[in-house]
Design an enzyme around this catalytic site. Structure first.
Site, PDB file in Angstrom:
ATOM      1  N   HIS A 102       0.956  -1.076  -0.068  1.00 48.17           N
ATOM      2  CA  HIS A 102       0.061   0.064   0.149  1.00 48.17           C
ATOM      3  C   HIS A 102       0.900   1.386  -0.069  1.00 48.17           C
ATOM      4  O   HIS A 102       2.070   1.151  -0.179  1.00 48.17           O
ATOM      5  CB  HIS A 102      -1.012  -0.148   1.166  1.00 48.17           C
ATOM      6  CG  HIS A 102      -1.675  -1.445   1.521  1.00 48.17           C
ATOM      7  ND1 HIS A 102      -2.671  -2.152   0.540  1.00 48.17           N
ATOM      8  CD2 HIS A 102      -1.232  -2.465   2.095  1.00 48.17           C
ATOM      9  CE1 HIS A 102      -3.046  -3.291   0.663  1.00 48.17           C
ATOM     10  NE2 HIS A 102      -2.043  -3.387   1.677  1.00 48.17           N
TER      11      HIS A 102
ATOM     12  N   GLU B  26       1.992 -11.695   5.958  1.00 49.44           N
ATOM     13  CA  GLU B  26       0.882 -11.005   6.678  1.00 49.44           C
ATOM     14  C   GLU B  26       1.454 -11.039   8.032  1.00 49.44           C
ATOM     15  O   GLU B  26       1.442 -11.904   8.658  1.00 49.44           O
ATOM     16  CB  GLU B  26      -0.414 -11.605   6.576  1.00 49.44           C
ATOM     17  CG  GLU B  26      -1.071 -11.487   4.942  1.00 49.44           C
ATOM     18  CD  GLU B  26      -1.704 -10.009   4.575  1.00 49.44           C
ATOM     19  OE1 GLU B  26      -1.422  -9.116   5.486  1.00 49.44           O
ATOM     20  OE2 GLU B  26      -2.079 -10.144   3.651  1.00 49.44           O
TER      21      GLU B  26
HETATM   22 ZN    ZN Z   1      -1.995  -5.391   2.817  1.00 48.17          ZN
END
Ligand code: ZN
Length: 218
Positions: free
Chosen positions: A10, A182
């Site tokens: 992002h 993650e």
């Molecule tokens: Zn992400």
């Protein structure tokens, strides 16, 4: 000197540039996806893009201290994108030995822990040898995360901290050894507390770097 690409998920400008980040781009295997997304955040508002950028800088400094050349897919946290296909192209440069995408999840709050995403298919243009190296890279980082990150293998997705999937452009477009992390669930209060603190991020970054170094030295 080996070159490692760190891909912080992002970007800080994505939320205010909806048209740019919603543009459809190639995502591998003939599919198209949005250029990029805004990412998630903790309930208190700490954004994933800031987390991924901070952890990537911390990993970079550790790798550099060990003689590793590091290329980032973005060098600030205020821009837009780059798109997922552009990020993948940076990772596909011929001198790159490992590509590590860094994210945190936004899953239901009861679940916590990290997971290592690996591609369940062989990406176009990647060899079986590359796939095997991606697997070794993911396992090396997984083991380091288990040993010292402070995060446990995910309680809510995949198996024992691994999740094989076919919908991540960063993996589907990868022609170099690649893995997609993650690093905790930002919507879980325990994980959020660690991810929101500098010392918690340093602990995670040290584990990620240790895993990358174990892979490079293996
Ligand atoms: Zn992400």
């Amino acid at each position: 000197m080996p070159t490692v690409v760190l891909n912080p998920g992002h970007n800080g400008g994505n939320a205010t540039h909806t048209a740019e980040i919603n543009r459809q781009v190639p995502a591998g295997f003939g599919a198209y996806k949005a250029c990029d997304t805004t990412g998630t955040n903790t309930d208190a508002g700490y954004p994933e893009h800031a987390f991924t950028f901070d952890v990537s800088l911390r990993v970079r400094s550790i790798l550099r201290a060990h003689g590793v050349r590091v290329v980032m897919t973005r060098y600030d946290d205020t821009g837009v994108g780059p798109c997922v296909d552009e990020r993948a192209a940076i990772g596909n440069a011929s001198n790159v030995v490992a590509v590590v995408s860094i994210h945190a999840d936004g899953a239901p709050s009861a679940g916590h822990g990290f997971h290592v995403n690996q591609d369940s298919r062989t990406p176009d243009g990647a060899t079986q040898a590359t796939v095997a190296k991606s697997d070794r890279l993911g396992h090396a980082i997984h083991d380091a995360l288990v040993a010292s990150s402070g995060l446990v293998p995910s309680t809510y997705i995949g198996q024992n901290g691994y999740y094989y999937r076919s919908d991540l452009a960063g993996l589907n477009l990868a022609r170099r050894p690649a893995t997609f992390l993650e690093l905790g669930n930002m919507r879980n209060s325990g994980d959020a507390a660690q991810l929101s603190s500098a010392s918690g991020r340093e602990q995670i970054a040290r584990a990620v770097a240790a895993g990358i170094l174990a892979y490079l030295n293996g």
